[in-house]
Design a protein around this motif. Structure first.
Motif, short mmCIF file in Angstrom:
data_model
loop_
_atom_site.label_atom_id
_atom_site.label_comp_id
_atom_site.label_asym_id
_atom_site.label_seq_id
_atom_site.Cartn_x
_atom_site.Cartn_y
_atom_site.Cartn_z
N ALA A 151 0.78 -1.28 0.18
CA ALA A 151 0.05 -0.01 0.13
C ALA A 151 0.84 1.27 0.11
N ALA A 152 0.53 2.34 -0.63
CA ALA A 152 1.05 3.67 -0.45
C ALA A 152 0.95 4.20 0.97
N ARG A 153 1.95 4.36 1.70
CA ARG A 153 2.05 5.01 2.96
C ARG A 153 2.31 6.23 3.13
N VAL A 154 1.48 7.07 3.85
CA VAL A 154 1.79 8.59 3.98
C VAL A 154 2.06 8.91 5.30
N ALA A 155 3.18 9.14 5.77
CA ALA A 155 3.77 9.37 7.00
C ALA A 155 3.44 10.87 7.28
N VAL A 156 2.80 11.01 8.57
CA VAL A 156 2.39 12.63 8.65
C VAL A 156 3.47 13.19 9.82
N ARG A 157 3.95 14.25 9.29
CA ARG A 157 5.21 14.80 10.37
C ARG A 157 4.86 16.34 10.63
N ALA A 158 5.50 16.94 11.56
CA ALA A 158 5.21 18.17 11.85
C ALA A 158 6.61 19.00 11.98
N PHE A 159 6.64 20.42 11.37
CA PHE A 159 7.79 21.21 11.50
C PHE A 159 7.31 22.60 11.91
N ARG A 160 8.22 23.28 12.60
CA ARG A 160 8.08 24.70 12.80
C ARG A 160 8.91 25.28 11.94
N VAL A 161 8.40 26.35 11.02
CA VAL A 161 9.26 27.15 10.00
C VAL A 161 9.93 28.36 10.54
N LEU A 162 11.30 28.39 10.63
CA LEU A 162 11.98 29.40 11.41
C LEU A 162 12.15 30.64 10.58
#
Length: 225
Positions: A151-162
């Motif tokens: 299956a196509a896996r989409v990993a959800v991540r989070a970043f703060r833009v500096l």
């Protein structure tokens, strides 16, 4: 679409009532034996503890943003919650309040992620097929228990833009971002079928996101400024 969620550290105490029925939990045919082993090694008293739907027991930040009890989901085929104790559970599966991080060392069992790898591969094989979509909101330790191969896996991540344009990974508050993405997907008029559909649904919900291919899979980065 299969949406994979992590458990929460915060858990509500179920009201007095009957305990969990292991035979009624998700994928009981393949996961009960391992669940019995973990229960026996960690806390046999949980067998008799009052149980409630997992969607009510898990109360952490992600689940607060998602508000899972208000969502209409197709049981066991659309949303699964990872667990070091149960492997995975459906939102409607009745479980007791427990405490068992995936990184906890249990002498009689060895690494919990490794213990669950083979049972989960067997249990979830039917959800891992070419053309299927898995949106993965789990944290690293739980990702190690099972990753889809077809299956196509989409990993959800989070970043703060500096201010200088760089990006810094968000740790605790990543749960907020993943909860927001999960809510957007379950609230979408049509369930996503491709990785680009995931990004479009998140963007329509007001999230700033970037979708990219990553070593055969996909990443969906949620950006905060």
């Amino acid at each position: 679409m299969l949406l994979l969620l992590p458990p929460s550290e915060g858990k509500a105490e179920p009201p007095p009532g009957p305990p969990a029925d292991l035979a009624a939990l998700a994928f009981a045919d393949t996961l009960t034996a391992t669940r019995e082993r973990v229960l026996g090694a960690v806390d046999p008293a949980l067998r008799a503890a009052p149980a409630a739907p997992a969607s009510a027991v898990y109360t952490g930040v992600l689940f607060g943003r998602l508000d899972l009890p208000s969502r209409k989901v197709r049981t066991g085929r659309e949303v699964l919650i990872a667990s070091a104790l149960w492997g995975v559970v459906r939102p409607a599966d009745r479980i007791p309040r427990y405490k068992l991080p995936i990184g906890e060392k249990v002498a009689a069992l060895g690494p919990l992620a490794a213990l669950w790898r083979e049972p989960l591969a067997e249990a979830l094989a039917g959800l891992d097929a070419p053309g299927a979509l898995v949106v993965d909101c789990r944290s690293g330790g739980y990702v190690a228990t099972w990753r889809p191969r077809e299956a196509a896996r989409v990993a959800v991540r989070a970043f703060r833009v500096l201010p200088d344009g760089g990006r810094r990974p968000i740790s605790h508050m990543a749960k907020v971002a993943r909860g927001d993405v999960a809510r957007a997907l379950l609230a979408a008029p049509r369930r996503p079928r491709r990785p680009h559909d995931v990004a479009e649904a998140a963007a329509r919900a007001g999230l700033e996101v970037e979708l990219a291919e990553d070593g055969g899979g996909w990443t969906l980065d949620v950006l905060e400024r």
